[in-house]
Design an enzyme around this catalytic site. Structure first.
Site, short mmCIF file in Angstrom:
data_model
loop_
_atom_site.label_atom_id
_atom_site.label_comp_id
_atom_site.label_asym_id
_atom_site.label_seq_id
_atom_site.Cartn_x
_atom_site.Cartn_y
_atom_site.Cartn_z
N ARG A 36 33.29 -27.60 23.93
CA ARG A 36 32.84 -27.54 22.54
C ARG A 36 34.01 -27.55 21.57
O ARG A 36 33.87 -27.94 20.42
CB ARG A 36 32.03 -26.27 22.31
CG ARG A 36 30.78 -26.13 23.15
CD ARG A 36 30.18 -24.75 23.00
NE ARG A 36 28.99 -24.58 23.82
CZ ARG A 36 28.42 -23.40 24.06
NH1 ARG A 36 28.92 -22.30 23.54
NH2 ARG A 36 27.34 -23.33 24.82
N LYS A 54 15.37 -6.72 24.61
CA LYS A 54 15.65 -7.40 25.88
C LYS A 54 15.20 -6.51 27.04
O LYS A 54 15.57 -5.33 27.12
CB LYS A 54 17.14 -7.72 25.99
CG LYS A 54 17.48 -8.65 27.13
CD LYS A 54 18.87 -9.23 26.99
CE LYS A 54 19.14 -10.26 28.05
NZ LYS A 54 20.44 -10.92 27.88
N GLU A 73 33.35 -21.08 20.09
CA GLU A 73 34.55 -21.52 20.81
C GLU A 73 35.53 -22.27 19.93
O GLU A 73 36.75 -22.17 20.10
CB GLU A 73 34.14 -22.39 22.01
CG GLU A 73 33.48 -21.63 23.15
CD GLU A 73 32.01 -21.37 22.92
OE1 GLU A 73 31.39 -20.68 23.75
OE2 GLU A 73 31.47 -21.87 21.90
#
Length: 514
Positions: free
Chosen positions: A278, A164, A250
């Site tokens: 979710r 990244k 979640e």
């Protein structure tokens, strides 16, 4: 999409099936839906032959990935001999006759199994390729071309290793801070920050939660891959055994919290409003149905500015208030949030949620600790003697309502402003008082239609109170709002003080005409 191409090709021989490429990060592949898709694609056979999944593994999403899948990918990444053997066997197999090729392929798979123990992806029906260096174009591009042109016999997973922020040292060194970037100095990488202001709502919540965790060893905090975003970083450092990051999962976070609550712990499940959607089924069946005291800290409720419609917390009032046993709070400011965090900590008789916005508070002086509120009781902030306008707010729009009240009062219109505090249970005594003493009744909320206002209407229609009122609910529009500043979004949603004034004036005119 891959299945759709296959079905179209079966129907029309002239239709050429195409490759479908799905790109997923190593943080997201731990999510339940990713497993479901891998399982489905590996099992359906026909229809998934030309599916190529590229796993972009940079060991970083917003926060470092966590859990068994992350550890597993790390072990695969370190298995360099694996790729060399595969390359050699693959090149050899393509140069052999078909019968010998099949034998060679089986030998290759056996050899890989002996060395690596196989891979999870292959056990699920995928042909695993990798890991490969995602920054080496001389290696990566030919591999992608080969996968594109190959006569695939099933779905493929290409494991690509990247870094990244590659090529820019400040980003390489601080991937989390460069996930979403403000203006920054290119030479130093230092991001330009605005003038310091009041602490954010997230910071205020985290402060009170840490205070409670220091005092009470039954307090447990849970986040779904957002430890910094939900303010749990310091808590994780101080109480690592009672702070859990479950990854982008979640649904599991909520059921995990339910299990903790069932055994006497005090779990705080800190999740953004848009991501808690979710887990609605788990909130319903695993928490509310069993009346378990899980505390939901619903961050980023309301508009979220530059994060746009995908992250806007527009619907939590709707999907939480419809559940039996659920208590739902919304603070008007940071002091109220402090009190509501304390209220959630003390509430052991069922699930409770507090929704609060992104951004800074109003700069109010904070007490040393929060004080638990009486469940289901609001407060009158500005009272009036006349039969003018009653404004009942839920959340930070209280201060826009107070500004509107100043304007209306200056025009000679009596205005009462009240803060509901609780969307559920509703303070019916307060609602009844406002309805009996005023001609116009306005509710204001930072959410989609059908949330807090529906709770008020539901109560008013159980009596004759609604018949004598001009009732006006003010909520988000039934639309997706584009990225913008929060101020511009609330202006577009018509939830500012001038809009409240106009709503009150128009309702009074209608009432006078009657």
């Amino acid at each position: 999409m891959s299945v759709a191409h296959h079905l179209r090709a079966e129907k029309d021989p002239s239709y050429k099936e195409r490759n479908v490429v799905s790109i997923i990060g190593d943080g997201s592949i731990s999510a339940g839906m990713a497993y479901e898709a891998l399982n489905n694609a590996g099992a359906i056979g026909a229809g998934a032959e030309r599916l190529i999944v590229i796993l972009n593994d940079n060991e970083m999403s917003i926060a470092p990935p966590v859990g068994a899948m992350s550890n597993y990918l790390t072990r695969l990444m370190s298995s360099r001999r694996f790729l060399t053997l595969r390359d050699l066997a693959g090149k050899l197999a393509k140069r052999l006759p078909s019968r010998i090729e099949r034998t060679a392929k089986r030998a290759e798979e056996y050899a890989r199994g002996m060395i690596t123990g196989g891979t999870l992806f292959e056990e699920m029906g995928f042909y695993y390729v990798g890991p490969v260096d995602g920054h080496d174009m001389n290696q990566l591009v030919p591999i992608l071309r080969n996968l594109r042109d190959a006569e695939n016999n099933g779905p493929v997973l290409l494991h690509v290793i990247t870094e990244k922020g590659r090529g820019y040292k400040p980003a390489e060194n601080s991937g989390d801070k460069y996930h979403a970037v403000s203006k920054f100095d290119v030479e130093t990488g230092k991001q330009k920050k605005g003038p310091s202001g009041p602490p954010s709502y997230t910071t205020v919540f985290a402060r009170e939660l840490l205070h409670r965790a220091d005092q009470d060893d039954s307090v447990v905090s849970i986040t779904a891959a957002m430890p910094s975003g939900t303010g749990l970083t310091e808590i994780a450092q101080k109480h690592p055994k009672r702070c859990f990051d479950v990854g982008i999962a979640e649904q599991h976070a909520v059921t995990f919290a339910a299990g903790l609550a069932s055994e006497g712990m005090r779990p705080f499940c800190a999740i953004y409003s848009t991501f808690l959607q979710r887990a609605f089924d788990q909130v319903m069946h695993d928490v509310a149905l069993q009346n378990l005291p899980v505390r939901f800290a619903v961050d980023r409720a309301g508009f979220v500015g530059a994060d746009g419609a995908t992250h806007a917390g527009s619907f939590d009032l709707n999907y939480l208030c419809c559940l039996p046993n659920m208590t739902v709070m919304a603070p008007a400011d940071e002091v109220e949030l402090l009190h509501m965090t304390a209220t959630a900590w003390a509430h052991d008789s069922g699930p409770i949620a507090m929704r609060y916005p992104r951004g800074s508070g109003r700069g109010l002086a904070l007490p040393d600790e929060g004080t638990a509120l009486e469940i289901g009781k609001g407060r009158i902030i500005h009272d009036s003697d006349g039969e003018g306008v009653a404004i009942l707010t839920l959340g930070p729009r209280l201060y826009e309502a107070l500004e509107a009240a100043k304007t209306l009062t200056a025009q000679g219109i009596p205005v009462t402003v009240a803060d509901a505090r609780f969307a559920k249970p509703l303070d019916t005594d307060l609602v009844e008082k406002l309805a009996k003493q005023h001609r116009v009744f306005i509710t204001i909320e930072e959410g989609a239609p059908g949330g807090f206002s529906s709770q008020v209407v539901q109560y008013l229609t159980s009596s004759t109170l609604l018949d004598r009122l001009a009732f006006r609910p003010m909520a988000f529009p039934d639309a997706w709002l584009d990225h913008n500043t929060p101020e511009a979004q609330y202006e577009e949603a018509a939830l500012t003080a001038p809009h409240i004034v106009k709503t009150a004036q128009d309702a009074l005119k209608v009432k006078a005409a009657q």
